[in-house]
Design a protein around this motif. Structure first.
Motif, PDB file in Angstrom:
ATOM      1  N   GLU A  16       0.693  -1.275  -0.109  1.00 25.15           N
ATOM      2  CA  GLU A  16       0.004   0.147   0.069  1.00 25.15           C
ATOM      3  C   GLU A  16       0.694   1.143  -0.019  1.00 25.15           C
ATOM      4  O   GLU A  16       1.962   1.245   0.722  1.00 25.15           O
ATOM      5  CB  GLU A  16      -0.947  -0.014   1.138  1.00 25.15           C
ATOM      6  CG  GLU A  16      -2.297  -0.888   1.135  1.00 25.15           C
ATOM      7  CD  GLU A  16      -2.974  -0.795   2.334  1.00 25.15           C
ATOM      8  OE1 GLU A  16      -2.831   0.234   2.859  1.00 25.15           O
ATOM      9  OE2 GLU A  16      -3.751  -1.833   2.429  1.00 25.15           O
ATOM     10  N   VAL A  57      -0.830   1.944  -5.428  1.00 25.00           N
ATOM     11  CA  VAL A  57      -1.568   0.854  -4.680  1.00 25.00           C
ATOM     12  C   VAL A  57      -2.242   1.671  -3.552  1.00 25.00           C
ATOM     13  O   VAL A  57      -1.475   2.117  -2.627  1.00 25.00           O
ATOM     14  CB  VAL A  57      -0.669  -0.312  -4.259  1.00 25.00           C
ATOM     15  CG1 VAL A  57      -1.626  -1.355  -3.411  1.00 25.00           C
ATOM     16  CG2 VAL A  57      -0.185  -0.974  -5.511  1.00 25.00           C
ATOM     17  N   VAL A  60      -4.496  -3.300  -0.378  1.00 24.23           N
ATOM     18  CA  VAL A  60      -4.003  -4.604  -0.439  1.00 24.23           C
ATOM     19  C   VAL A  60      -4.813  -5.702   0.243  1.00 24.23           C
ATOM     20  O   VAL A  60      -4.886  -5.498   1.369  1.00 24.23           O
ATOM     21  CB  VAL A  60      -2.381  -4.787  -0.122  1.00 24.23           C
ATOM     22  CG1 VAL A  60      -1.998  -6.123  -0.409  1.00 24.23           C
ATOM     23  CG2 VAL A  60      -1.559  -4.022  -1.165  1.00 24.23           C
ATOM     24  N   ALA A  65      -5.325  -6.284  -5.202  1.00 26.20           N
ATOM     25  CA  ALA A  65      -5.411  -5.212  -4.593  1.00 26.20           C
ATOM     26  C   ALA A  65      -6.222  -4.213  -5.374  1.00 26.20           C
ATOM     27  O   ALA A  65      -6.316  -4.400  -6.824  1.00 26.20           O
ATOM     28  CB  ALA A  65      -3.712  -4.754  -4.777  1.00 26.20           C
TER      29      ALA A  65
END
Length: 71
Positions: A16, A57, A60, A65
């Motif tokens: 992340e 991202v 997750v 994700a």
């Protein structure tokens, strides 16, 4: 030994907050683009197959994700 392999196959290759350069390979049923990093699925809204994008991202989960496109 099989147990170790299972643990290994569950490892998540993204984090992340991290940024990655990816190519969108598929479209999900909901219309989001799908990128893969080491086989791990990342959903990227607002993209289409063939797009080469830089993503961040956002979330997750164990099997996939979610990411957003970074301009």
């Amino acid at each position: 030994m099989v147990f170790m392999f299972r643990e290994e196959s569950r490892s998540v290759p993204v984090e992340e907050g991290e940024v990655y350069d990816v190519t969108i390979q598929d479209i999900a049923r909901q219309g989001d683009g799908i990128a893969r990093i080491e086989g791990f699925v990342i959903f990227v809204p607002g993209t289409k197959v063939g797009d080469e994008v830089r993503i961040k991202v956002e979330r997750v989960l164990p099997k996939f994700a979610f990411a957003s496109v970074v301009e």
